[in-house]
Enzyme design. Structure first.
Site, PDB file in Angstrom:
ATOM      1  N   ASP A  29       1.227   2.553   4.025  1.00 40.10           N
ATOM      2  CA  ASP A  29       0.710   3.692   3.602  1.00 40.10           C
ATOM      3  C   ASP A  29       1.354   4.515   3.690  1.00 40.10           C
ATOM      4  O   ASP A  29       0.634   6.020   3.827  1.00 40.10           O
ATOM      5  CB  ASP A  29      -0.631   4.073   4.357  1.00 40.10           C
ATOM      6  CG  ASP A  29      -2.140   4.698   4.298  1.00 40.10           C
ATOM      7  OD1 ASP A  29      -1.488   5.420   3.187  1.00 40.10           O
ATOM      8  OD2 ASP A  29      -2.639   5.154   5.274  1.00 40.10           O
ATOM      9  N   HIS A  52       0.931  -1.062   0.087  1.00 38.41           N
ATOM     10  CA  HIS A  52      -0.376   0.094   0.238  1.00 38.41           C
ATOM     11  C   HIS A  52       0.758   1.469  -0.177  1.00 38.41           C
ATOM     12  O   HIS A  52       1.018   1.722   1.231  1.00 38.41           O
ATOM     13  CB  HIS A  52      -0.988  -0.541   1.643  1.00 38.41           C
ATOM     14  CG  HIS A  52      -1.927   1.392   1.444  1.00 38.41           C
ATOM     15  ND1 HIS A  52      -3.038   1.067   1.481  1.00 38.41           N
ATOM     16  CD2 HIS A  52      -1.486   2.933   1.101  1.00 38.41           C
ATOM     17  CE1 HIS A  52      -3.701   2.080   1.639  1.00 38.41           C
ATOM     18  NE2 HIS A  52      -2.686   3.071   0.933  1.00 38.41           N
ATOM     19  N   HIS A 112      -4.504  -0.430   6.239  1.00 41.95           N
ATOM     20  CA  HIS A 112      -4.133  -0.513   7.517  1.00 41.95           C
ATOM     21  C   HIS A 112      -5.126   0.313   8.585  1.00 41.95           C
ATOM     22  O   HIS A 112      -5.824   1.157   8.498  1.00 41.95           O
ATOM     23  CB  HIS A 112      -3.857   1.465   6.966  1.00 41.95           C
ATOM     24  CG  HIS A 112      -4.465   1.328   5.951  1.00 41.95           C
ATOM     25  ND1 HIS A 112      -6.402   1.924   6.797  1.00 41.95           N
ATOM     26  CD2 HIS A 112      -5.299   2.741   5.304  1.00 41.95           C
ATOM     27  CE1 HIS A 112      -7.064   2.658   5.454  1.00 41.95           C
ATOM     28  NE2 HIS A 112      -6.570   2.724   4.523  1.00 41.95           N
ATOM     29  N   HIS A 167       0.978   5.616  -1.896  1.00 46.03           N
ATOM     30  CA  HIS A 167       0.907   6.970  -2.253  1.00 46.03           C
ATOM     31  C   HIS A 167       1.901   7.770  -3.123  1.00 46.03           C
ATOM     32  O   HIS A 167       2.926   7.659  -3.065  1.00 46.03           O
ATOM     33  CB  HIS A 167       0.227   7.638  -1.894  1.00 46.03           C
ATOM     34  CG  HIS A 167      -0.852   7.383  -0.797  1.00 46.03           C
ATOM     35  ND1 HIS A 167      -2.717   7.340  -1.318  1.00 46.03           N
ATOM     36  CD2 HIS A 167      -1.179   6.551   0.171  1.00 46.03           C
ATOM     37  CE1 HIS A 167      -3.233   6.558  -0.464  1.00 46.03           C
ATOM     38  NE2 HIS A 167      -1.961   6.347   0.012  1.00 46.03           N
ATOM     39  N   LYS A 170      -9.686  -0.391  -5.206  1.00 45.05           N
ATOM     40  CA  LYS A 170      -9.951  -0.253  -4.240  1.00 45.05           C
ATOM     41  C   LYS A 170     -11.365   0.884  -4.064  1.00 45.05           C
ATOM     42  O   LYS A 170     -11.515   1.331  -4.541  1.00 45.05           O
ATOM     43  CB  LYS A 170      -9.054   1.222  -4.165  1.00 45.05           C
ATOM     44  CG  LYS A 170      -8.576   2.199  -2.647  1.00 45.05           C
ATOM     45  CD  LYS A 170      -7.816   1.623  -1.394  1.00 45.05           C
ATOM     46  CE  LYS A 170      -8.019   2.187  -0.077  1.00 45.05           C
ATOM     47  NZ  LYS A 170      -6.751   2.462   0.422  1.00 45.05           N
ATOM     48  N   HIS A 176     -10.774   0.986   2.287  1.00 46.84           N
ATOM     49  CA  HIS A 176     -10.320   1.804   2.931  1.00 46.84           C
ATOM     50  C   HIS A 176     -12.076   1.895   4.241  1.00 46.84           C
ATOM     51  O   HIS A 176     -12.979   2.465   3.586  1.00 46.84           O
ATOM     52  CB  HIS A 176     -10.684   3.631   2.767  1.00 46.84           C
ATOM     53  CG  HIS A 176      -9.865   4.391   4.149  1.00 46.84           C
ATOM     54  ND1 HIS A 176      -9.059   5.458   3.725  1.00 46.84           N
ATOM     55  CD2 HIS A 176     -10.527   4.954   4.584  1.00 46.84           C
ATOM     56  CE1 HIS A 176      -8.283   5.872   5.398  1.00 46.84           C
ATOM     57  NE2 HIS A 176     -10.013   5.839   6.075  1.00 46.84           N
TER      58      HIS A 176
HETATM   59  O1  DOR Z   1      -3.682   9.290   5.938  1.00 41.20           O
HETATM   60  C1  DOR Z   1      -3.704   8.833   4.700  1.00 41.20           C
HETATM   61  N1  DOR Z   1      -3.409   9.480   3.710  1.00 41.20           N
HETATM   62  N2  DOR Z   1      -4.685   8.082   4.952  1.00 41.20           N
HETATM   63  C2  DOR Z   1      -5.443   7.755   3.250  1.00 41.20           C
HETATM   64  O2  DOR Z   1      -6.093   6.666   3.122  1.00 41.20           O
HETATM   65  C3  DOR Z   1      -4.960   8.735   2.597  1.00 41.20           C
HETATM   66  C4  DOR Z   1      -3.641   9.078   2.593  1.00 41.20           C
HETATM   67  C5  DOR Z   1      -3.546   9.743   1.441  1.00 41.20           C
HETATM   68  O3  DOR Z   1      -3.677   9.683   0.077  1.00 41.20           O
HETATM   69  O4  DOR Z   1      -3.072  10.726   2.171  1.00 41.20           O
HETATM   70 ZN    ZN Z   2      -3.749   5.213   1.886  1.00 43.92          ZN
END
Ligand code: DOR
Ligand code: ZN
Length: 346
Positions: A247, A13, A174, A15, A99, A136
């Site tokens: 995450d 996971h 998460h 980003h 997702k 999520h």
């Molecule tokens: O803390 C988080 N940041 N939780 C999420 O589910 C998304 C993520 C984000 O994209 O910044």
């Molecule tokens: Zn995330």
């Protein structure tokens, strides 16, 4: 000095965002991980196969030549998703999973799902073809306290989906509560969970004690110590239903240190050192490999990585860069609040 050699880890996971942030953060993950599942919550979100293919190209360009790293792409589910195209994308092997963001649950989730019933036919198709659903897991009802939103999601939405589609492969991502740990443990093999380093390292005091700490703000929000302990116990037990999904979620510091700060913690840089330290502190360093390298790939039906990495425990704390600088904007690296003695041998 202590050393351990483990199968090269995967991060299920991440980003990566896009453009200048993407260029800066991809190497932080590709340096130590063999594979990662990349989240689709860009602006606008990745909702088609073509968008996923194009995004993957941009990610690949940002991987340093010296790193062998494979990004696995995802599609962001909306109420108007085209089932046929989703199935095609999965069968073509271009998209690995879909997702589910409840609309408004977190960063860039406004186009997410408001009414779960609207996507049940899509989830049926996914169950038929074996496509994983990543969730999520928080309700967005304003009447529900932010600290109870994950638990409420289990009792309502997740239970609703699983009653109807027990064969659907689901990762509850998460997780943050003891209730989620029990729910996953009591369910069939198709439901598993990922856990982040920050939810293993911190409880909710880290948000508020001594002043408000926007860099520890993430969603789902940090919970009480009793919940953190439940996550520690299950992660360090080797239980195959639980694995790493960091995450890692970069935001510029000025977007977090703001009147309305963004949720997300950027931990790619020190993720494995933080985890090794936590597992060591709980006398479970021998279970680290299960958590970071084995359990996830087994669940997703993938071979474990052939390469390995060596972790070394130093006598003195290892120092990491505290931030990434992008055109004089900073992305702060996660501070776990403990000394880190473990590093990866280069
Ligand atoms: O803390 C988080 N940041 N939780 C999420 O589910 C998304 C993520 C984000 O994209 O910044
Ligand atoms: Zn995330």
């Amino acid at each position: 000095m202590e050393e351990i050699k483990i199968t090269k880890p995967d991060d299920w996971h991440v980003h990566f965002r896009d453009e200048i942030i993407l260029k800066a953060v991809v190497p932080e993950t590709s340096r130590h991980f063999a594979r990662a599942i990349v989240m689709p919550n860009l602006i606008p979100p990745i909702v088609t196969e073509t968008q996923a293919i194009e995004y993957k190209k941009r990610i690949k360009k940002a991987i340093p030549k010296t790193d062998k790293f494979k990004p696995f792409m995802t599609i962001y589910l909306t109420e108007t998703v085209n089932r046929k195209q989703l199935k095609e994308a999965y069968n073509n092997g271009t998209v690995f999973a879909a997702k589910l963001y409840p609309a408004g649950a977190t960063t860039n989730s406004d186009s997410g799902v408001k009414d779960i019933k609207k996507i049940m036919p899509t989830l049926e198709t996914m169950a038929e073809i074996g496509m994983p659903l990543l969730i999520h897991g928080e309700v967005t009802d304003k009447a529900i306290d932010i600290f109870d939103r994950e638990k409420k999601f289990l009792d309502t939405t997740l239970e609703f989906i699983r009653q109807r589609l027990p064969q659907l492969k689901i990762t509850l991502e998460h997780i943050t509560t003891k209730e989620s740990v029990s729910y996953i443990n009591e369910s069939n093999k198709n439901l598993v969970a990922s856990i982040t380093p920050h939810h293993l390292a911190l409880n909710r005091n880290a948000l508020f004690v001594g002043g408000i700490k926007p860099h520890n703000y993430c969603l789902p929000i940090l919970k009480r110590e009793i919940h953190r302990k439940a996550l520690i116990n299950v992660a360090t037990s080797g239980n195959p239903k639980f694995f790493l999904g960091s995450d890692t979620a970069p935001h510029f510091s000025h977007d977090k240190e703001s009147e309305c700060g963004c949720a997300g913690i950027f931990n790619a840089t020190n993720c494995l050192s933080v985890l090794a330290q936590i597992f060591d502190n709980y006398k479970s360093i021998d279970k680290l490999e299960n958590f970071v390298s084995i359990n996830g790939s087994t669940h997703y039906g993938l071979k474990k990585n052939k390469q390995s990495i060596t972790l070394i425990k130093e006598y003195k704390p290892v120092l990491f860069k505290k931030e990434l600088l992008i055109n004089s904007n900073s992305i702060k690296v996660f501070d776990p609040g403990i000394k880190l003695f473990w590093k990866i041998k280069s």
